[in-house]
Design a protein around this motif. Structure first.
Motif, mmCIF file in Angstrom:
data_model
loop_
_atom_site.group_PDB
_atom_site.id
_atom_site.type_symbol
_atom_site.label_atom_id
_atom_site.label_comp_id
_atom_site.label_asym_id
_atom_site.label_seq_id
_atom_site.Cartn_x
_atom_site.Cartn_y
_atom_site.Cartn_z
ATOM 1 N N ALA A 111 8.095 15.017 15.804
ATOM 2 C CA ALA A 111 9.452 14.477 15.939
ATOM 3 C C ALA A 111 10.238 14.871 14.693
ATOM 4 C CB ALA A 111 9.425 12.958 16.094
ATOM 5 N N SER A 112 11.506 15.168 14.860
ATOM 6 C CA SER A 112 12.322 15.583 13.724
ATOM 7 C C SER A 112 12.595 14.400 12.799
ATOM 8 C CB SER A 112 13.650 16.165 14.208
ATOM 9 O OG SER A 112 14.460 15.140 14.770
ATOM 10 N N ASP A 157 5.598 16.452 22.104
ATOM 11 C CA ASP A 157 7.019 16.449 21.768
ATOM 12 C C ASP A 157 7.528 15.012 21.849
ATOM 13 O OD1 ASP A 157 9.737 16.663 21.542
ATOM 14 O OD2 ASP A 157 9.993 18.086 23.193
ATOM 15 N N CYS A 158 7.684 14.384 20.696
ATOM 16 C CA CYS A 158 8.128 12.994 20.657
ATOM 17 C C CYS A 158 9.630 12.875 20.428
ATOM 18 C CB CYS A 158 7.361 12.230 19.579
ATOM 19 S SG CYS A 158 5.601 12.052 19.960
ATOM 20 N N ASP A 159 10.330 14.007 20.485
ATOM 21 C CA ASP A 159 11.793 14.000 20.412
ATOM 22 C C ASP A 159 12.403 13.858 21.794
ATOM 23 O OD1 ASP A 159 12.374 14.120 17.697
ATOM 24 O OD2 ASP A 159 12.260 16.296 17.618
ATOM 25 N N THR A 160 11.908 14.647 22.741
ATOM 26 C CA THR A 160 12.565 14.713 24.049
ATOM 27 C C THR A 160 11.718 14.202 25.205
ATOM 28 O OG1 THR A 160 11.811 16.995 24.393
ATOM 29 C CG2 THR A 160 13.923 16.705 23.281
ATOM 30 N N CYS A 161 10.396 14.105 25.042
ATOM 31 C CA CYS A 161 9.531 13.645 26.128
ATOM 32 C C CYS A 161 9.350 12.124 26.071
ATOM 33 C CB CYS A 161 8.170 14.321 26.061
ATOM 34 S SG CYS A 161 8.209 16.080 26.449
ATOM 35 N N SER A 162 9.238 11.509 27.221
ATOM 36 C CA SER A 162 9.024 10.067 27.285
ATOM 37 C C SER A 162 7.597 9.720 26.871
ATOM 38 C CB SER A 162 9.282 9.552 28.699
ATOM 39 O OG SER A 162 8.266 10.023 29.580
ATOM 40 N N ASP A 183 5.258 10.388 29.807
ATOM 41 C CA ASP A 183 4.927 11.808 29.981
ATOM 42 C C ASP A 183 3.929 12.278 28.930
ATOM 43 O OD1 ASP A 183 6.525 12.046 32.207
ATOM 44 O OD2 ASP A 183 8.217 12.962 31.147
ATOM 45 N N ASN A 184 4.125 11.831 27.698
ATOM 46 C CA ASN A 184 3.204 12.244 26.641
ATOM 47 C C ASN A 184 1.812 11.664 26.832
ATOM 48 O OD1 ASN A 184 4.608 14.068 24.997
ATOM 49 N ND2 ASN A 184 5.670 12.445 23.899
ATOM 50 N N ASN A 218 15.628 12.340 13.978
ATOM 51 C CA ASN A 218 15.357 11.390 15.058
ATOM 52 C C ASN A 218 14.556 10.194 14.575
ATOM 53 O OD1 ASN A 218 16.741 12.509 17.217
ATOM 54 N ND2 ASN A 218 15.051 13.843 17.814
ATOM 55 N N ARG A 265 15.751 6.229 14.695
ATOM 56 C CA ARG A 265 14.978 5.145 15.298
ATOM 57 C C ARG A 265 14.748 4.028 14.279
ATOM 58 N NH1 ARG A 265 10.484 9.349 17.579
ATOM 59 N NH2 ARG A 265 11.701 10.227 19.298
#
Length: 202
Positions: free
Chosen positions: A128-129, A171-176, A179-180, A132, A136
């Motif tokens: 994750a960036s 991908d913890c920026d765009t995926c739920s 889904d992860n 972001n 949070r």
């Protein structure tokens, strides 16, 4: 006193056979607020629903209890991880899937875990960036670190070395989270870690 008639304690293979999966320690590493603990708890819930045995070792909870005597100096960070590795090793020997939600910011920290846990260790990068994660900031730690009120905070005043060869990148920026978790379980199944457990989903 005779020991005749006493049952022999189950070994690791027997425990794994009952659970339907291998014992394994999976490090979920990433920046603070990347979603490691949320993902670990969701993974635990999914495996439990399938009949598996999973336990989360959360870095914050360990520091609030077992490791409350440790700060964030380099030697204390390493001791924090050493203790976590010893707990994980005990659980893995009992056939448990251990989700280690810990920052483990430096490559040598992760090497310490890999060295102790050996073939029972897997590394998953919860990518994750920084932007972001700061947005949070559920505990307000980034804000405190930016204000100089929290020292040695990973991502601000202490480094995070991205894993160079993780077993899996999420991908913890765009995926739920859902889904992860599904991607994580599918990967575990493909790696042969879940044995017969995933048959319950077919």
């Amino acid at each position: 006193m005779s020991l005749d008639g006493l049952l022999t304690p189950p070994d690791r293979q027997q425990r794994e056979a009952r659970h339907g999966h291998r014992g394994v320690a999976i490090l979920l590493t990433g920046l603070p607020a990347a979603g490691k603990s949320t993902l670990a708890r969701a993974m635990e819930a999914r495996l439990f629903a399938l009949g598996g045995e999973c336990l989360v070792l959360d870095g914050d909870r360990l520091r609030a209890g077992l490791n409350r005597d440790l700060g964030f100096a380099e030697n204390e960070r390493e001791e924090n991880l050493r203790r976590a590795a010893e707990i994980a090793a005990l659980l893995v020997d009992a056939g448990v899937v251990v989700a280690m939600a810990m920052i483990a910011p430096l490559a040598r920290h992760r090497h310490l875990l890999a060295e102790r846990l050996g073939a029972d260790y897997r590394e998953v990068w919860c990518r994750a960036s920084l932007d972001n994660c700061e947005r949070r900031d559920p505990k307000g730690h980034y804000a405190l670190a930016r204000a100089g009120k929290l020292v040695s905070f990973t991502g601000v005043s202490a480094p995070y070395e991205a894993p160079q060869a993780p077993a899996l990148i999420l991908d913890c920026d765009t995926c739920s989270v859902a889904d992860n978790v599904e991607r994580l379980l599918q990967w575990m199944s493909a790696e042969g870690l879940l044995g017969s457990l995933m048959q319950n989903t077919r």
